[in-house]
Design a protein around this motif. Structure first.
Motif, PDB file in Angstrom:
ATOM      1  N   ASN A 192       0.823  -1.202   0.000  1.00  6.50           N
ATOM      2  CA  ASN A 192       0.000   0.000   0.000  1.00  6.50           C
ATOM      3  C   ASN A 192       0.858   1.253   0.000  1.00  6.50           C
ATOM      4  OD1 ASN A 192      -3.074   0.311   0.254  1.00  6.50           O
ATOM      5  ND2 ASN A 192      -2.683  -1.635   1.273  1.00  6.50           N
ATOM      6  N   VAL A 193       1.899   1.250   0.847  1.00  8.73           N
ATOM      7  CA  VAL A 193       2.762   2.424   0.936  1.00  8.73           C
ATOM      8  C   VAL A 193       3.612   2.543  -0.331  1.00  8.73           C
ATOM      9  CG1 VAL A 193       4.557   3.566   2.294  1.00  8.73           C
ATOM     10  CG2 VAL A 193       2.769   2.263   3.454  1.00  8.73           C
ATOM     11  N   ARG A 224       1.545   6.321   3.406  1.00  7.89           N
ATOM     12  CA  ARG A 224       1.332   6.288   1.957  1.00  7.89           C
ATOM     13  C   ARG A 224       1.194   7.708   1.395  1.00  7.89           C
ATOM     14  NH1 ARG A 224      -3.960   3.310  -0.308  1.00  7.89           N
ATOM     15  NH2 ARG A 224      -4.929   5.178   0.529  1.00  7.89           N
TER      16      ARG A 224
END
Lengths: 280, 255
Positions: free
Chosen positions: A113-114, A165
């Protein structure tokens, strides 16, 4: 302080975002009517107001997700009204946004996700992606959770991952939509500290939409209070707390009734109870 | 008068929906070349839409073939030509039943999965988050799923027909006693390349239609539990009708 007054700090430090005479209507209802807001560079600006005043709509206007009916919105020197989709996407690469629920991609783990914006926008080698991601996760205290899936995170952890993120591309402007909603006091304290530290350490500008008066009082340099489609008050949180205007006083002290009525508009109570009228 | 106005309103709404769908499909096609540059995403979607539908497709194909074998045998026996069973089963499957039944099953299994997945991504702000990260969700989310469906459909139809022919052989040859040599040689003699081409063209068209409808409905679903549920239902209904209408049109053109 009068409704339309721009805080002095904003003018001095320069603005990263400016809304001038913005009107936005949906379904015939005016959400904003001649809104003027300036977001000071390098500061944390809070947008406050009762539920339904259009705080999230304002964020969507600033990020170009929706267009105003009239008026002008400038972000980092770009007039949003003149930007095409590519221009808007280029601008958004300089912005980060933290959604109320985190909005993590549920099929990717925390690490991915990041890493997502890096993989989409850069050709960095895998080893460098890993280092950047781990540094950002370390900053939010979740390096050890890199391989957890979003479903395994608490609400506070999800927001911290979303923050990692949001800052992974080193944006200039970071936008938070209700970052404290639904958090326990510990998680709230963590998020509060992270917003302040991130803003100061990375030299960002932050916009925080919230109705948590206490937290905003600690966090924000400048706050705008929205009511009835306009800026009802603007200034430092202390100035807002001392503002005598009824709508400001009701919001800041959490009074149930006042300019924002407790009761939703309804027909006469007595007539409805004694008569046969049934709510439509 | 009110009925006329209502009909006009419905017609206008239908035209608007069709226009939106056409524009969305054009946008999908426009971003497809860029989506093709990310083969890992395509492989993942091909696995989701294709490989994960294999069991239901093979099982259905087997039983459809077995029913064809039974019905075909009974019918051909009346005319004393049971040796033609192989060609009847193969032609029925390759030209008609394979593509159509596969598309209907695809709409029910993979189509609903696509719609609900994209709809839920929208409901949980994942698509908005992508837009905020300057990533076009149509290119990153919709296009790989669309391409995956388009590629998967002809492959699934081929597997359906193959297992169907095996089912027909199982019933015709093993149970009903049709001569195996006649079964296969009649099939080989009767099936031409254009029969296979017709099946491939049909399943390709159904793949385009079903995938575009599923992705469109998911992307435009009202971002609530009820909205996603309704969008999923619409995917099955619209896809099924579209497949049958397209089937008639393509059959008329290709015959």
């Amino acid at each position: 302080m009068s409704a339309a007054t721009v805080p002095a700090a904003a003018a001095e430090a320069g603005c990263i975002a400016r809304l001038a005479g913005v009107t936005y209507a949906i379904g015939g209802r005016k959400v904003f009517d001649g809104l003027d807001i300036e977001i000071a560079r390098g500061k944390i600006t809070a947008i406050m107001g009762p539920s339904g005043t259009g705080k999230t709509t304002l964020l969507r206007l600033i990020t170009g997700q929706i267009r105003p009916s009239s008026g002008r919105i400038e972000v980092d020197g770009a007039d949003l009204g003149r930007l095409d989709t590519d221009g808007l996407y280029r601008l958004r690469q300089r912005m980060g946004m933290l959604f109320q629920n985190g909005a993590l991609l549920t099929d990717l783990d925390v690490f991915e996700n990041v890493a997502f914006p890096l993989r989409e926008h850069t050709d960095l080698p895998e080893s460098l992606v890993a280092r950047v991601v781990l540094m950002k996760l370390q900053a939010v205290g979740l390096r050890g959770a890199a391989r957890l899936m979003p479903s395994e995170l608490s609400g506070g952890m999800a927001r911290r991952v979303a923050l990692a993120r949001a800052i992974v591309m080193d944006p200039k402007l970071l936008i938070y939509d209700e970052p404290f909603a639904g958090l326990d006091p510990i998680a709230m304290g963590v998020v509060l500290r992270l917003i302040r530290n991130t803003n100061d350490a990375l030299g960002l500008t932050s916009i925080v939409v919230s109705h948590d008066v206490q937290e905003i009082g600690i966090l924000a340099d400048t706050a705008y209070l929205l009511s009835a489609g306009k800026v009802a008050a603007a200034g430092s949180p202390a100035q807002l707390a001392a503002d005598p205007a009824p709508v400001v006083r009701q919001f800041m002290s959490g009074e149930a009734d006042g300019p924002v009525p407790f009761h939703y508009p309804a027909p006469d109570y007595e007539a409805q109870l004694l008569g046969t009228e049934v709510p439509a | 008068m009110s009925l006329v106005a209502e009909l006009a309103g419905s017609g206008r709404e239908l035209a608007q929906k069709w226009g939106r769908f056409t524009l969305f499909t054009a946008r999908l096609c426009a971003v497809t070349p860029r989506a093709l540059l990310r083969p890992s995403l395509l492989v993942e979607q091909l696995h989701n839409s294709g490989a994960q539908s294999l069991v239901i497709i093979m099982l259905s194909g087997l039983f459809v073939g077995m029913v064809l074998g039974l019905q075909g045998f009974d019918l051909l026996r009346r005319f004393g030509s049971t040796e033609s069973l192989g060609s009847a089963v193969a032609l029925g499957l390759l030209r008609e039943l394979g593509p159509v039944v596969t598309a209907l099953l695809f709409a029910g299994r993979a189509g609903t999965a696509l719609t609900s997945e994209i709809g839920l991504m929208s409901a949980t702000d994942q698509l908005s988050a992508m837009e905020m990260m300057a990533v076009d969700p149509v290119r990153r989310v919709c296009a790989p799923r669309f391409i995956g469906g388009v590629v998967a459909m002809p492959l699934l139809a081929a597997i359906f027909s193959m297992t169907g022919i095996f089912g027909g052989q199982l019933v015709g040859v093993t149970l009903m006693g049709v001569d195996a040599g006649q079964f296969w040689s009649q099939m080989r003699g009767a099936v031409e390349l254009r029969d296979i081409t017709e099946g491939v063209i049909k399943s390709g068209a159904f793949g385009l239609a079903c995938s575009a409808i599923a992705v469109y409905e998911g992307y435009h679903a009202v971002p609530t539990a009820d909205g996603v549920g309704r969008a999923t239902t619409r995917t099955v209904v619209i896809s099924s009708v579209a497949v049958l209408v397209l089937d008639y049109m393509l059959t008329a053109v290709l015959l």
